[in-house]
Design a protein around this motif. Structure first.
Motif, mmCIF file in Angstrom:
data_model
loop_
_atom_site.group_PDB
_atom_site.id
_atom_site.type_symbol
_atom_site.label_atom_id
_atom_site.label_comp_id
_atom_site.label_asym_id
_atom_site.label_seq_id
_atom_site.Cartn_x
_atom_site.Cartn_y
_atom_site.Cartn_z
ATOM 1 N N ARG A 18 24.903 87.673 28.221
ATOM 2 C CA ARG A 18 25.465 86.509 28.908
ATOM 3 C C ARG A 18 25.631 86.805 30.404
ATOM 4 N NH1 ARG A 18 30.233 85.602 25.877
ATOM 5 N NH2 ARG A 18 28.804 85.003 24.203
ATOM 6 N N LEU A 19 26.110 88.007 30.717
ATOM 7 C CA LEU A 19 26.237 88.420 32.119
ATOM 8 C C LEU A 19 24.867 88.480 32.777
ATOM 9 C CD1 LEU A 19 27.745 89.651 34.575
ATOM 10 C CD2 LEU A 19 27.452 91.890 33.482
ATOM 11 N N ARG A 20 23.924 89.088 32.094
ATOM 12 C CA ARG A 20 22.560 89.202 32.634
ATOM 13 C C ARG A 20 21.959 87.820 32.882
ATOM 14 N NH1 ARG A 20 17.438 91.294 29.041
ATOM 15 N NH2 ARG A 20 15.935 91.670 30.725
ATOM 16 N N ASN A 21 22.132 86.905 31.918
ATOM 17 C CA ASN A 21 21.607 85.552 32.079
ATOM 18 C C ASN A 21 22.207 84.870 33.303
ATOM 19 O OD1 ASN A 21 20.049 85.873 29.787
ATOM 20 N ND2 ASN A 21 21.408 84.686 28.465
ATOM 21 N N TYR A 22 23.501 85.059 33.488
ATOM 22 C CA TYR A 22 24.178 84.441 34.633
ATOM 23 C C TYR A 22 23.633 84.984 35.953
ATOM 24 C CZ TYR A 22 27.740 83.974 38.251
ATOM 25 O OH TYR A 22 28.380 83.747 39.432
ATOM 26 N N VAL A 23 23.559 86.295 36.070
ATOM 27 C CA VAL A 23 23.095 86.909 37.325
ATOM 28 C C VAL A 23 21.631 86.548 37.586
ATOM 29 C CG1 VAL A 23 22.679 89.088 38.530
ATOM 30 C CG2 VAL A 23 24.778 88.778 37.212
ATOM 31 N N ASP A 24 20.799 86.611 36.547
ATOM 32 C CA ASP A 24 19.381 86.273 36.738
ATOM 33 C C ASP A 24 19.204 84.798 37.092
ATOM 34 O OD1 ASP A 24 18.697 88.857 36.209
ATOM 35 O OD2 ASP A 24 17.974 88.507 34.173
ATOM 36 N N ALA A 25 19.989 83.922 36.451
ATOM 37 C CA ALA A 25 19.896 82.493 36.764
ATOM 38 C C ALA A 25 20.368 82.226 38.187
ATOM 39 C CB ALA A 25 20.721 81.679 35.760
ATOM 40 N N GLU A 66 19.651 77.390 15.369
ATOM 41 C CA GLU A 66 19.313 78.310 16.454
ATOM 42 C C GLU A 66 19.465 77.629 17.809
ATOM 43 O OE1 GLU A 66 15.354 79.560 15.590
ATOM 44 O OE2 GLU A 66 15.981 81.204 14.305
ATOM 45 N N TYR A 67 19.000 76.391 17.871
ATOM 46 C CA TYR A 67 19.083 75.661 19.133
ATOM 47 C C TYR A 67 20.543 75.405 19.526
ATOM 48 C CZ TYR A 67 19.111 72.056 22.611
ATOM 49 O OH TYR A 67 19.383 71.368 23.757
ATOM 50 N N GLU A 68 21.360 74.975 18.581
ATOM 51 C CA GLU A 68 22.756 74.659 18.887
ATOM 52 C C GLU A 68 23.509 75.886 19.387
ATOM 53 O OE1 GLU A 68 24.327 72.924 15.354
ATOM 54 O OE2 GLU A 68 23.265 71.005 15.621
ATOM 55 N N PHE A 69 23.245 77.033 18.751
ATOM 56 C CA PHE A 69 23.882 78.271 19.207
ATOM 57 C C PHE A 69 23.441 78.610 20.627
ATOM 58 C CE2 PHE A 69 23.501 82.877 19.859
ATOM 59 C CZ PHE A 69 24.831 83.259 19.692
ATOM 60 N N LEU A 70 22.133 78.481 20.866
ATOM 61 C CA LEU A 70 21.586 78.821 22.175
ATOM 62 C C LEU A 70 22.133 77.890 23.261
ATOM 63 C CD1 LEU A 70 19.581 81.012 23.031
ATOM 64 C CD2 LEU A 70 17.791 79.270 23.041
ATOM 65 N N GLU A 71 22.225 76.609 22.962
ATOM 66 C CA GLU A 71 22.721 75.665 23.957
ATOM 67 C C GLU A 71 24.170 75.975 24.333
ATOM 68 O OE1 GLU A 71 23.941 71.117 24.022
ATOM 69 O OE2 GLU A 71 21.753 71.328 23.817
ATOM 70 N N GLU A 72 24.978 76.352 23.357
ATOM 71 C CA GLU A 72 26.367 76.710 23.655
ATOM 72 C C GLU A 72 26.428 77.937 24.568
ATOM 73 O OE1 GLU A 72 29.222 75.047 23.002
ATOM 74 O OE2 GLU A 72 27.755 73.522 22.393
ATOM 75 N N GLU A 73 25.550 78.909 24.312
ATOM 76 C CA GLU A 73 25.478 80.081 25.187
ATOM 77 C C GLU A 73 25.073 79.671 26.594
ATOM 78 O OE1 GLU A 73 25.866 83.618 24.786
ATOM 79 O OE2 GLU A 73 27.062 82.930 23.102
ATOM 80 N N TYR A 74 24.066 78.818 26.677
ATOM 81 C CA TYR A 74 23.577 78.368 27.978
ATOM 82 C C TYR A 74 24.648 77.583 28.732
ATOM 83 C CZ TYR A 74 18.743 79.624 26.662
ATOM 84 O OH TYR A 74 17.601 80.296 26.307
ATOM 85 N N LYS A 75 25.395 76.764 28.015
ATOM 86 C CA LYS A 75 26.436 75.955 28.663
ATOM 87 C C LYS A 75 27.491 76.840 29.325
ATOM 88 C CE LYS A 75 26.200 71.683 25.939
ATOM 89 N NZ LYS A 75 26.873 70.879 24.892
ATOM 90 N N MET A 76 27.815 77.965 28.687
ATOM 91 C CA MET A 76 28.782 78.883 29.288
ATOM 92 C C MET A 76 28.255 79.446 30.602
ATOM 93 S SD MET A 76 30.581 80.995 26.166
ATOM 94 C CE MET A 76 29.186 81.198 25.083
ATOM 95 N N VAL A 77 26.957 79.753 30.629
ATOM 96 C CA VAL A 77 26.349 80.275 31.859
ATOM 97 C C VAL A 77 26.312 79.184 32.923
ATOM 98 C CG1 VAL A 77 24.279 81.291 32.875
ATOM 99 C CG2 VAL A 77 24.982 81.948 30.565
ATOM 100 N N VAL A 78 25.917 77.977 32.527
ATOM 101 C CA VAL A 78 25.839 76.861 33.470
ATOM 102 C C VAL A 78 27.208 76.578 34.084
ATOM 103 C CG1 VAL A 78 25.469 74.370 33.662
ATOM 104 C CG2 VAL A 78 23.817 75.790 32.425
ATOM 105 N N LYS A 79 28.232 76.610 33.254
ATOM 106 C CA LYS A 79 29.588 76.363 33.753
ATOM 107 C C LYS A 79 29.980 77.401 34.794
ATOM 108 C CE LYS A 79 34.360 75.667 32.215
ATOM 109 N NZ LYS A 79 35.281 75.638 31.034
ATOM 110 N N ARG A 80 29.609 78.651 34.532
ATOM 111 C CA ARG A 80 29.944 79.699 35.480
ATOM 112 C C ARG A 80 29.142 79.555 36.764
ATOM 113 N NH1 ARG A 80 29.848 86.289 34.439
ATOM 114 N NH2 ARG A 80 30.905 86.816 36.403
ATOM 115 N N LEU A 81 27.910 79.079 36.675
ATOM 116 C CA LEU A 81 27.084 78.894 37.855
ATOM 117 C C LEU A 81 27.690 77.876 38.815
ATOM 118 C CD1 LEU A 81 23.504 78.833 36.270
ATOM 119 C CD2 LEU A 81 24.368 80.542 37.875
#
Length: 411
Positions: free
Chosen positions: A270-277, A390-405
């Motif tokens: 999650r941290l890596r996704n945030y920094v890379d995004a 799988e998609y629903e889990f992934l979207e929730e993960e992505y939403k956390m990153v988007v919120k932090r962005l």
């Protein structure tokens, strides 16, 4: 009904996660302050899968470190202990189990440990200063530094042997690395603070290790192997600074093919996704109008050339940033996004399905039409259900990153 002896013995079973306490000691007041205590997230790597300690009542296991150079104290207290002669069973050797995992020269005397705290007065981080920054922590400005080191620095090996012991309590299936392998590089994070007497001190906050793998023909592929921020310093954005420091160390080097991560945990990914995004959002190919056109070769090239991000991670970053650029209130726009992500999630199933079809055709030829289809693939309906989950889990993960962005600042 259980007898009195059995009932008593049950009371002498402790949860090792609750019994063990850590402290990072900056001054003598921290020895008694409840605010200085933090707990392990896991203890199975020392006390077994059940994470229990037998034989003690009201057990408290103390593992204290001096905040800077990590001089170590190990001790325990209890109100009652099982009696081998009377009860016929032995208590667990608690300190022995922990001590075998620790670096040499552990203090078992609290007075000796407190005397050793003076070493922090002259402690200076090993290696080369790579990044200095400050954060606002509830109105207070705190200063932090990141140093890069290797085993050529005198005294660093002993320091790393102490700091790496924290991995046992916070990283699943943790392994200590080979300190004699010169391909390892170490990034250490410290808080730089001033004592009431006006002197500068450094306190250990966390660390990361990176292994420089060879990549044909004359490249290297740095891989982040271990990454840890200690509990008292979490939720302050420090992990982002540490990861960005690692990136800056390797991104500008021509010999670096890409930067990878070894078996990342969900939290680190999650941290890596945030920094890379965050970093990719500044590249032209990842601008919103391009994201809506789909994942492109240009994104792959820019992420690789400018940020040393590989194709797989670039695709994940694309999906995060496209979600951010998608108006989910617009049914058509949102549906286009979901279909795009699900196509990617469905690739492994399609690949497996094609493999099964090839085997089926081959066996039919061998058995001249007598082959009966029996494979382990889910039905189309089952696969759709799995894909949706799988998609629903992934979207929730992505939403956390988007919120932090949305609250990101330049580092």
């Amino acid at each position: 009904m259980e007898d009195a002896i059995t009932a008593r013995l049950k009371k002498l079973v402790s949860n090792s996660n609750e019994a063990l306490e850590f402290r990072l000691i900056r001054d003598l007041d921290d020895l008694n302050s409840k605010e200085a205590v933090f707990k392990p997230e896991m203890t199975y790597q020392v006390f077994g899968d059940r994470e229990i300690i037998f034989g003690y009542g009201e057990l408290n296991v103390q593992l204290f470190y001096s905040a800077g150079c990590l001089e170590t104290y190990l001790g325990m207290t209890y109100k009652e202990k099982v009696n081998e002669k009377c009860d016929g069973v032995e208590a667990d050797e608690v300190l022995t189990k922990i001590a075998t995992k620790l670096a040499p020269n552990v203090h078992y005397s609290l007075s000796n440990f407190t005397n050793s705290l003076s070493k922090d007065e002259t402690f200076i981080p090993y290696g080369e200063l790579k990044h200095s920054f400050s954060v606002n922590d509830q109105g207070a400005k705190r200063q932090f530094v990141v140093y890069k080191a290797d085993m050529n620095y005198k005294g660093f090996k002993e320091y790393h042997q102490r700091v790496q012991t924290f991995l046992l309590w916070y990283i699943d299936a943790a392994l200590f690395i080979d300190l004699d392998d010169d391909q390892w590089q170490y990034f250490n994070l410290f808080e730089k603070y001033t004592t009431p007497m006006g002197t500068t001190r450094y306190a250990t906050v966390g660390f990361a290790t990176v292994y420089r793998y060879y990549a044909y023909p004359q490249h290297i592929r740095p891989r982040i192997a271990q990454f840890l921020i200690l509990p008292p310093f979490r939720r302050m954005g420090l992990g982002t600074h540490l990861l960005q420091t690692i990136y800056r160390e390797y991104i500008g080097r021509e010999e670096v093919k890409d930067i990878t991560v070894e078996s990342p945990s969900e939290v680190f990914q999650r941290l890596r996704n945030y920094v890379d995004a965050l970093n990719c959002s500044m590249l032209p190919s990842f601008e919103p109008e391009n994201l809506r056109q789909g994942f492109s070769d240009k994104m792959i090239i820019e992420a690789r050339d400018h940020l040393k991000i590989n194709k797989k991670q670039a695709r994940i970053v694309y999906e995060i940033l496209r979600l951010r650029a998608t108006n989910v209130a617009n049914p058509e726009e949102y549906q286009a996004y979901r279909i795009d992500v699900k196509k990617r999630l469905n690739i492994p199933f399609k690949r497996k399905q094609n493999e099964e079809l090839k085997i089926e055709r081959a066996l039919k030829n061998v058995n001249k039409g007598t082959y009966t289809k029996e494979n382990g693939l889910p039905s189309d309906e089952q696969r759709k259900e799995i894909l949706q989950q799988e998609y629903e889990f992934l979207e929730e993960e992505y939403k956390m990153v988007v919120k932090r962005l949305e609250y990101a600042v330049d580092l």
